[in-house]
Scaffold this motif. Structure first.
Motif, mmCIF file in Angstrom:
data_model
loop_
_atom_site.group_PDB
_atom_site.id
_atom_site.type_symbol
_atom_site.label_atom_id
_atom_site.label_comp_id
_atom_site.label_asym_id
_atom_site.label_seq_id
_atom_site.Cartn_x
_atom_site.Cartn_y
_atom_site.Cartn_z
ATOM 1 N N VAL A 143 0.827 -1.212 0.000
ATOM 2 C CA VAL A 143 0.000 0.000 0.000
ATOM 3 C C VAL A 143 0.853 1.250 0.000
ATOM 4 O O VAL A 143 0.568 2.212 -0.731
ATOM 5 N N PHE A 144 1.928 1.268 0.792
ATOM 6 C CA PHE A 144 2.733 2.473 0.924
ATOM 7 C C PHE A 144 4.032 2.411 0.133
ATOM 8 O O PHE A 144 4.950 3.186 0.398
ATOM 9 N N GLN A 145 4.103 1.538 -0.851
ATOM 10 C CA GLN A 145 5.300 1.465 -1.680
ATOM 11 C C GLN A 145 5.523 2.805 -2.391
ATOM 12 O O GLN A 145 4.654 3.313 -3.082
ATOM 13 N N GLY A 146 6.686 3.373 -2.202
ATOM 14 C CA GLY A 146 7.016 4.645 -2.841
ATOM 15 C C GLY A 146 6.481 5.868 -2.143
ATOM 16 O O GLY A 146 6.738 6.989 -2.584
ATOM 17 N N ALA A 147 5.759 5.713 -1.038
ATOM 18 C CA ALA A 147 5.142 6.861 -0.377
ATOM 19 C C ALA A 147 6.161 7.776 0.288
ATOM 20 O O ALA A 147 5.850 8.912 0.613
ATOM 21 N N GLU A 148 7.387 7.283 0.487
ATOM 22 C CA GLU A 148 8.397 8.129 1.108
ATOM 23 C C GLU A 148 8.939 9.177 0.144
ATOM 24 O O GLU A 148 9.649 10.088 0.539
ATOM 25 N N ARG A 149 8.572 9.058 -1.128
ATOM 26 C CA ARG A 149 8.991 10.051 -2.120
ATOM 27 C C ARG A 149 7.802 10.875 -2.545
ATOM 28 O O ARG A 149 6.659 10.479 -2.376
ATOM 29 N N ARG A 150 8.064 12.013 -3.143
ATOM 30 C CA ARG A 150 6.986 12.867 -3.606
ATOM 31 C C ARG A 150 6.407 12.369 -4.918
ATOM 32 O O ARG A 150 5.315 12.766 -5.306
ATOM 33 N N THR A 151 7.150 11.583 -5.626
ATOM 34 C CA THR A 151 6.622 10.914 -6.812
ATOM 35 C C THR A 151 7.037 9.455 -6.724
ATOM 36 O O THR A 151 7.958 9.100 -6.002
ATOM 37 N N GLY A 152 6.338 8.600 -7.438
ATOM 38 C CA GLY A 152 6.690 7.187 -7.443
ATOM 39 C C GLY A 152 5.810 6.336 -6.573
ATOM 40 O O GLY A 152 5.971 5.115 -6.551
#
Length: 257
Positions: A55-64
């Motif tokens: 669910v939160f894959q890539g959520a640490e970046r502003r895109t992706g």
């Protein structure tokens, strides 16, 4: 799902959050379809093997981010209790083994009012409510690809990066995208420049060059901006008198054919 109670609670929380923000206004089948896609990804070798990881894959970046709600500021909106309870019920059922068969081995979906660039490369499996579901072609879309074991541990829900601030981030984004720095910008109208970056912000994939979609958009903007620059500043607009202030000027139109 053979996880400890604390891990299972986290999985329910993450799955219910995805269901709520992705399909909270859908009927029960629409919510089940989203839940099934998340769990399909958990079992697929190309994705994390935990619910929160998917669910939160890539959520640490502003895109992706894989699910838009995790990085576009949606989580700042407090959920409606009744709809969140409905989402949690679907999540509990899905984690207890309920399978929503109509979407099959789907790992992707999108709303029916958008046409993402990747939709042409996948195989459509179902239309449920306002969502269109897809699976991967070839081996990646066959049952054998869904054989990853559940990790048995859920990371704490990630705190997603804040949504980009087009005005504050403009200098950094300009420096990071030299291909767009050449786009002519009227100094008296910074709104055009900000609009452009709101659309053309490159994905942080680590690729040294923009992808084909980015290049086509950038070329379209340069072409439209060049055409606008050749028009006399005081020329009439549609034969209805002189042009108004800069805030009413025509802005470059982006078309993806």
């Amino acid at each position: 799902m053979f996880a400890a109670a604390s891990q299972r609670a986290r999985a329910v929380d993450c799955l219910a959050t995805a269901i709520y923000y992705e399909a909270g206004m859908e009927g029960a089948d629409g919510r089940r379809g989203v839940a099934q896609v998340v769990l399909n990804r958990v079992r697929h070798k190309a994705y994390p093997n935990s619910v929160c990881g998917v669910v939160f894959q890539g959520a640490e970046r502003r895109t992706g981010c894989q699910f838009t709600f995790t990085c576009d500021g949606s989580l700042a909106r407090a959920p409606v209790p009744r709809r969140l309870a409905q989402a949690r019920e679907i999540a509990e059922d899905a984690l207890a083994g309920s399978v929503y068969a109509p979407v099959g081995l789907s790992t992707h979906y999108h709303a029916d009012y958008v046409v993402p660039y990747w939709s042409q490369s996948l195989l459509k499996t179902a239309v449920v409510g306002t969502h269109i579901f897809y699976r991967s072609p070839g081996r990646a879309g066959r049952a054998a690809a869904f054989a990853e074991r559940y990790a048995g541990e859920e990371a704490a829900r990630l705190e997603p990066a804040p949504a980009p601030d087009s005005v504050a981030d403009l200098p950094q984004r300009l420096a990071a995208n030299p291909a767009l720095a050449a786009v002519p910008t009227a100094p008296e109208d910074k709104a055009d420049e900000i609009d452009r970056f709101a659309i053309l912000d490159y994905k942080e994939t680590g690729d040294p060059e923009p992808n084909a979609i980015d290049r086509r958009i950038a070329a379209s903007v340069r072409s439209a901006a060049g055409a606008s620059a050749t028009a006399p500043k005081g020329s009439p607009s549609s034969g209805k008198g002189p042009a108004g202030p800069s805030s009413t000027r025509s802005r470059p139109q982006i078309v993806l054919d």
